[in-house]
Enzyme design. Structure first.
Site: not given
Ligand code: F6R
Length: 262
Positions: A67, A136, A138, A143
């Protein structure tokens, strides 16, 4: 699904790197799916170490990131392209032209998203996708409520995600409201998934993802539909799981048979 639990974040990062190395050595032109955020940082550090100290080469590796924020360019310090360059690509021998991160400035985003999917296909599909998990549930920027069949698309970020990420920007208003993200369906097409989670703040969502009902309200529960998933957890992230004893026992059994069992 394999669930690997270790005491520390460093241990799971090293194990995840070992798994990736083993897969990379087995296939030329390995296609690696990558994530940003704090969860894979230890893994990236370890891959850099393997490159520098043990000669692991990324010359023939092709990467696709999950992303990117929409509305900021690659030079923005909060862009995921910038993050990947800083935390991995600049420190290994990968060809920059073989690294793909969605274009946060793509004017025709629908065309761009179709092109991203096509580029993945043209590369032969993703061999292994690295995932983190949001509080959450994701994965990528999918989302809650994202369809399990969703593809790479522009997605409006949840207010909670914007609030969570505000700490990285000078003010909340600067956080982009959109992102381009591979869909859950895109992620499920990777041949193998690894999910990394650490810390007590992930304990609840890990328990709901691994042991709760499958629901599109928790995008990460889609991993139950994938035949080849390894989840790497430190003890804090695993602290709310009911079946820790089983996961540990299954890992012992796996060692006894000398093969990974998914
Ligand atoms: C970012 C991504 C997100 C993160 C998630 C957890 O490329 O794919 O899904 O993996 O927001 O973020 P952290 O690792 O910072 O807790």
């Amino acid at each position: 699904m394999r669930v690997i639990i270790r005491k520390t974040y460093d241990e799971i990062s090293a194990e995840a790197a070992m798994l990736i190395r083993a897969r990379m050595l087995r296939k030329k032109n390995f296609v690696l799916g990558l994530a940003t955020g704090s969860s894979p940082l230890g893994l990236y550090r370890e891959l850099i170490r393997l490159h520098r100290q043990e000669g692991l080469s990324f010359k023939n590796v092709i990467t696709f990131n999950l992303d990117e924020y929409y509305g900021i360019g690659p030079g923005h310090p909060q862009s995921y392209r910038y993050f990947m360059n800083e935390n991995l690509f600049n420190h290994i021998d990968i060809k920059k032209s073989a690294t793909h991160v969605p274009d946060g400035l793509a004017k025709d985003f629908e065309k761009f998203c179709r092109g991203y999917e096509n580029a993945i296909k043209k590369a032969g599909g993703i061999d292994l996708q690295v995932l983190g998990i949001g509080s959450d549930g994701h994965i990528g920027f999918n989302e809650p409520g994202s369809a399990f069949t969703s593809r790479t698309r522009l997605i409006a970020l949840d207010e909670q995600t914007i609030a969570d990420n505000a700490r990285f920007f000078s003010k909340k208003e600067d956080v982009p409201r959109f992102a381009i993200s591979m869909g859950v369906g895109t992620i499920l097409e990777a041949r193998e998934l690894i999910l990394i989670a650490n810390g007590t703040k992930k304990a609840d969502i890990i328990a709901r993802t691994l042991e709760g009902p499958v629901t599109s309200l928790i995008s990460a529960t889609a991993i139950h539909f994938h035949p080849r998933v390894t989840v790497f957890l430190d003890e804090d992230a695993a602290s709310k799981l009911q079946r820790v004893g089983y996961y540990r026992f299954a890992e012992e059994s796996e060692k006894a048979i000398g093969k990974e069992i998914f």
